[in-house]
Write a protein that holds these residues in place. Structure first.
Motif, short mmCIF file in Angstrom:
data_model
loop_
_atom_site.label_atom_id
_atom_site.label_comp_id
_atom_site.label_asym_id
_atom_site.label_seq_id
_atom_site.Cartn_x
_atom_site.Cartn_y
_atom_site.Cartn_z
N ARG A 116 0.83 -1.21 0.00
CA ARG A 116 0.00 0.00 0.00
C ARG A 116 0.86 1.25 0.00
O ARG A 116 0.54 2.25 -0.66
CB ARG A 116 -0.94 0.00 1.20
CG ARG A 116 -1.90 1.16 1.20
CD ARG A 116 -3.05 0.96 2.15
NE ARG A 116 -3.99 2.06 2.06
CZ ARG A 116 -5.14 2.10 2.73
NH1 ARG A 116 -5.49 1.11 3.52
NH2 ARG A 116 -5.94 3.15 2.62
N GLU A 117 1.96 1.21 0.73
CA GLU A 117 2.87 2.35 0.75
C GLU A 117 3.42 2.61 -0.65
O GLU A 117 3.50 3.76 -1.11
CB GLU A 117 4.01 2.09 1.73
CG GLU A 117 4.99 3.23 1.87
CD GLU A 117 4.41 4.45 2.58
OE1 GLU A 117 5.03 5.52 2.48
OE2 GLU A 117 3.34 4.32 3.23
N HIS A 118 3.81 1.55 -1.34
CA HIS A 118 4.36 1.70 -2.69
C HIS A 118 3.33 2.29 -3.64
O HIS A 118 3.64 3.17 -4.45
CB HIS A 118 4.86 0.35 -3.21
CG HIS A 118 5.59 0.46 -4.51
ND1 HIS A 118 4.98 0.22 -5.72
CD2 HIS A 118 6.87 0.80 -4.79
CE1 HIS A 118 5.86 0.40 -6.69
NE2 HIS A 118 7.01 0.75 -6.16
N ALA A 119 2.09 1.83 -3.54
CA ALA A 119 1.03 2.35 -4.40
C ALA A 119 0.79 3.83 -4.15
O ALA A 119 0.67 4.62 -5.09
CB ALA A 119 -0.25 1.55 -4.19
N ASP A 120 0.72 4.22 -2.88
CA ASP A 120 0.48 5.62 -2.55
C ASP A 120 1.64 6.51 -2.98
O ASP A 120 1.44 7.62 -3.49
CB ASP A 120 0.24 5.78 -1.05
CG ASP A 120 -1.16 5.34 -0.63
OD1 ASP A 120 -1.94 4.91 -1.51
OD2 ASP A 120 -1.48 5.42 0.57
N ALA A 121 2.86 6.04 -2.76
CA ALA A 121 4.03 6.84 -3.11
C ALA A 121 4.16 6.99 -4.63
O ALA A 121 4.59 8.04 -5.12
CB ALA A 121 5.28 6.21 -2.53
N SER A 122 3.79 5.95 -5.36
CA SER A 122 3.91 5.99 -6.83
C SER A 122 2.99 7.03 -7.44
O SER A 122 3.26 7.55 -8.53
CB SER A 122 3.59 4.61 -7.41
OG SER A 122 4.53 3.64 -6.95
N ALA A 123 1.90 7.34 -6.75
CA ALA A 123 0.94 8.32 -7.25
C ALA A 123 0.91 9.57 -6.38
O ALA A 123 0.01 10.40 -6.52
CB ALA A 123 -0.45 7.69 -7.30
N GLY A 124 1.89 9.72 -5.49
CA GLY A 124 1.86 10.78 -4.50
C GLY A 124 2.37 12.12 -4.98
O GLY A 124 2.91 12.25 -6.09
N ARG A 125 2.24 13.11 -4.12
CA ARG A 125 2.69 14.47 -4.39
C ARG A 125 3.63 14.92 -3.29
O ARG A 125 3.62 14.38 -2.18
CB ARG A 125 1.50 15.43 -4.45
CG ARG A 125 0.39 15.06 -5.41
CD ARG A 125 -0.84 15.92 -5.16
NE ARG A 125 -1.33 15.75 -3.79
CZ ARG A 125 -2.19 16.58 -3.21
NH1 ARG A 125 -2.64 17.65 -3.84
NH2 ARG A 125 -2.60 16.36 -1.96
N LEU A 126 4.41 15.94 -3.58
CA LEU A 126 5.33 16.47 -2.57
C LEU A 126 4.55 16.97 -1.35
O LEU A 126 5.02 16.84 -0.22
CB LEU A 126 6.18 17.60 -3.15
CG LEU A 126 7.26 18.15 -2.22
CD1 LEU A 126 8.26 17.06 -1.84
CD2 LEU A 126 7.99 19.33 -2.88
#
Length: 278
Positions: free
Chosen positions: A145-155
Motif C-alpha cells: 500500500r505504501e508503494h502504491a500511494d508513493a507511486s501516485a503521491g505528491r510532494l
C-alpha cells in the motif's frame, strides 16, 4: 545446536532538517484548524529546531549489509533544488555535507555500497527515500500500500514518485494485511505493521548479535516523548491509525524492558546513541 543469528546496527545521520515548533505535538482543536496553526508559517525559522534525518546499516552474518531507509541523497548537500525540486528547495531548510550521505558512511565502515543488495523502507517519504538511487543493484522491500500511494503521491503528501524509478533497482512488496513480515525468515529483521504516519508505514524490530532486541520506530514515533506521553504529531495520514500503531510501539517497549528504541527524528535520543549496537 547453533544459536540463531543476529545483526549489528549502525545508526547513520544523513542530514538535519528544520521543523516547526508544533512538529511533535499538534495544537488542540479540530484537525484542519490545528494543522493551519501548527505549520508555523508565521514563526521565524530561527525558532524552528533541527531534526536528524537517519538511515541504518544492518550487518547480517549471512545476508550481508542491509539498509533500513536511505536518508537524503548526496546531491542535497550541493544542489537542494536539483535533488528535491524547486518547491522542495524553497520549502526545506537542510544542513548536509556530502560525506554524510549513506555511501560515504558505508565506506567509512568498510562496506562497499555496491554490496548492498537489500533495502528495507519504513515508508517512502522523500527524507527516507531520497538516497535510493545510490543503490541501483538493490532490491527494495516495502509495504504494497505504501508503494502504491508513493507511486501516485505528491510532494505535499511527502512523496516524490521519481525517487522510485532507479534503473536496475528491483522492488518487492508484501501484503499490507501482514501484521509482521519476517524479512529473512530467521527472526532477525521483522517489519511491524504500523500505519498512521503513512498508509503503509512499517517499524522494524531487530534481534541483535548479542541476542537482545532493538526497535526502529520509523515515523510511528518521532521522539521518545511521543511514546511516553502518547503525543499526536502535527502531521498524520489518519489519527486513529497513528494512535493504534503508537499503542503497538508502546506495547513492544513494555514487553522488551531495557531494549534500545530509536525514534524517527529525535535529536535528544540521537545524541545518546551508540556508534554500533551488537
Amino acid at each position: 545446536m547453533a544459536s540463531s543469528p543476529g545483526v549489528r546496527v549502525h545508526p547513520l545521520m544523513t542530514a538535519r532538517m528544520k521543523a516547526m515548533p508544533a512538529f511533535y505535538e499538534r495544537p488542540g482543536g479540530p484537525k484542519p484548524l490545528a494543522m493551519a496553526r501548527g505549520l508555523g508559517l508565521h514563526v521565524p525559522r530561527s525558532r524552528w529546531f533541527w531534526l536528524p534525518i537517519p538511515a541504518f546499516l544492518l550487518e547480517h552474518p549471512e545476508a550481508g549489509p542491509v539498509l533500513v531507509d536511505t536518508g537524503l541523497h548526496e546531491q542535497v548537500a550541493t544542489d537542494k533544488s536539483a535533488a528535491l525540486g524547486r518547491l522542495g528547495g524553497l520549502a526545506f531548510t537542510i544542513d548536509m555535507k556530502p560525506e554524510w550521505a549513506v555511501p560515504h558512511q558505508l565506506r567509512a565502515r568498510g562496506v562497499d555500497p555496491a554490496d548492498v543488495e537489500t533495502i528495507v523502507m519504513t515508508h517512502l517519504h522523500y527524507d527516507h527515500a531520497s538516497g535510493l538511487s545510490h543503490f541501483p543493484r538493490a532490491t527494495v522491500h516495502v509495504d504494497a500500500r505504501e508503494h502504491a500511494d508513493a507511486s501516485a503521491g505528491r510532494l505535499m503528501d511527502g512523496y516524490m514518485p521519481r525517487l522510485l524509478r532507479t534503473p536496475g533497482q528491483r522492488w518487492e512488496t508484501f501484503s499490507h494485511d501482514e501484521e509482521v513480515v519476517d524479512l529473512l525468515g530467521d527472526g532477525t529483521i521483522r517489519l511491524l505493521r504500523t500505519p498512521g504516519h503513512t498508509s503503509g508505514h512499517r517499524s522494524v524490530a531487530l534481534r541483535l548479535a548479542s541476542g537482545g532486541d532493538l526497535l526502529l520506530t520509523g515515523d510511528a514515533a518521532y521522539n521518545l516523548p511521543t511514546i511516553e506521553r502518547s503525543l499526536t504529531p502535527l502531521m498524520t495520514w489518519k489519527d486513529d491509525a497513528f494512535r493504534a500503531s503508537l499503542a503497538r510501539v508502546q506495547a513492544w517497549t513494555a514487553e522488551h524492558p531495557g531494549a534500545p528504541v530509536i525514534p524517527g527524528h529525535d535529536p535528544e535520543t540521537w545524541a545518546t546513541l551508540a556508534e554500533v549496537y551488537a
